[in-house]
Write a protein that holds these residues in place. Structure first.
Motif, mmCIF file in Angstrom:
data_model
loop_
_atom_site.group_PDB
_atom_site.id
_atom_site.type_symbol
_atom_site.label_atom_id
_atom_site.label_comp_id
_atom_site.label_asym_id
_atom_site.label_seq_id
_atom_site.Cartn_x
_atom_site.Cartn_y
_atom_site.Cartn_z
ATOM 1 N N GLU A 27 0.036 3.534 -8.517
ATOM 2 C CA GLU A 27 -0.098 2.282 -7.005
ATOM 3 C C GLU A 27 -1.154 3.760 -6.146
ATOM 4 O OE1 GLU A 27 3.349 1.273 -6.011
ATOM 5 O OE2 GLU A 27 3.885 -0.606 -7.558
ATOM 6 N N ALA A 47 -3.273 3.919 -2.769
ATOM 7 C CA ALA A 47 -3.379 3.239 -1.251
ATOM 8 C C ALA A 47 -5.419 3.115 -1.170
ATOM 9 C CB ALA A 47 -3.088 3.782 0.141
ATOM 10 N N GLU A 87 -2.832 -1.511 -5.695
ATOM 11 C CA GLU A 87 -1.746 -1.125 -4.894
ATOM 12 C C GLU A 87 -0.723 -1.551 -5.101
ATOM 13 O OE1 GLU A 87 -3.452 -3.584 -1.635
ATOM 14 O OE2 GLU A 87 -3.022 -1.942 0.087
#
Ligand code: NAP
Length: 274
Positions: free
Chosen positions: A37, A39, A9
């Motif tokens: 990265e 979500a 994350e």
């Protein structure tokens, strides 16, 4: 060209790109290691889009458990631990493994620390601790003491270990009163940079062991390891494990066994930059 990466994350402070770039350089392999990265609500899309684009990826906080449900196969150690940190894409199939387990083992071997028949105490019950606990159990330790701030909850979340007769759970007060053994492993973040003046247990407790292993690699010598060294015990920090788990991941992605010497070489180079 090997395209590799790390799913997590928040990845700004990860050392993995540096380690894997060094490994690829020493192996003479052209490749890239990208920070991916993502979500939480986009994790499934990302994992399912890996085949054909990436040879493999690492997985870190907070997705080591969540990523498992998108995989076709999971290696036995990762199944027992309940977490993956490495995914390979083989013939379109996503396969998960846990190389922290192998990294921990190689670190012990490198430092001549044998667990078979030994009494082992592990501090912490998080992701790293689970890999350590599985390795300790698979190694045939004679006794395993798990230290947690909340031992009852820990016994529930680590149910697979709680069933074994030679395993007991304690809090930090109890370890100061009664714990002793052969090998003490710190799998908590206590003592990690920047809070380097903290240790998870007192110097008096440390003296009840013969060897102390700290998974922390920054600083190289935590206060816990200083206590142990002052008491004349065998010590080792987590840097070798950090590189060894990366080497184990490369072995999965490259489908070849690598010489252990590369672990020490990369660990030495990394130590100079920390
Ligand atoms: P984590 O899941 O965040 O936490 C580990 C455990 O430590 C927690 O479950 C908790 O257990 C205990 N803990 C957390 N904060 C504490 C506090 N303030 N006081 C006492 N206990 C506390 O972390 P992790 O991912 O397992 O990593 C743990 C450490 O290992 C970190 O320092 C990490 O950098 C290191 N690590 C090193 C390697 C390596 O390759 N060398 C690999 C992975 C991790 P309870 O709630 O049961 O007390």
């Amino acid at each position: 060209m090997k395209r590799l990466g790390l799913i997590g994350e928040h990845l700004g402070h990860s050392l993995s790109p540096q380690i894997h770039s060094l490994l690829l350089k020493y192996l003479g392999i052209e490749g890239s290691y990208e920070l991916l990265e993502v979500a939480p609500n986009k994790l499934q899309d990302l994992v399912e889009s890996l085949p054909g684009r990436y040879a493999g990826v690492n997985v870190t906080i907070p997705y080591k458990v969540a990523a498992m449900k998108f995989l076709a196969e999971i290696a036995p150690e990762a199944l027992s631990i309940g977490a993956v940190n490495t995914i390979s894409c083989r013939q379109g199939l996503l396969c998960g493994a846990n190389t922290d387990y192998f990294g921990f083992g190689r670190m012990l071997e490198h430092n001549d620390i044998v667990l078979k028949g030994q009494r082992v105490t592990v501090l912490g019950t998080g992701g790293a601790a689970r890999a350590v606990l599985q390795y300790v159990q698979d190694s045939g330790a004679s006794e395993l003491t798990i230290i947690s701030r909340h031992p009852q909850e820990a016994a529930q979340s680590l149910e697979q270990f709680a069933r074994e007769a030679q395993v007991r759970f304690m809090d930090y007060h109890q370890i100061e009163q009664q714990a002793s053994g052969d090998v003490l492993v710190n799998a908590t973040p206590i003592g990690m940079y920047p809070k380097v003046e903290a240790a998870p247990v007192t110097q008096a407790s440390v003296k009840n062991y013969r060897a102390v292993v700290d998974l922390i690699y920054n600083p190289a010598q935590t206060l816990l390891l200083r206590y142990a060294q002052e008491a004349g015990l065998k010590t080792c920090n987590g840097l070798y494990m950090l590189v060894a788990q990366a080497v184990a991941a490369e072995e999965i992605w490259l489908e070849q066994k690598l010489d252990n010497q590369i672990i020490a070489t990369v660990a030495e180079e990394l130590a100079r930059t920390l």
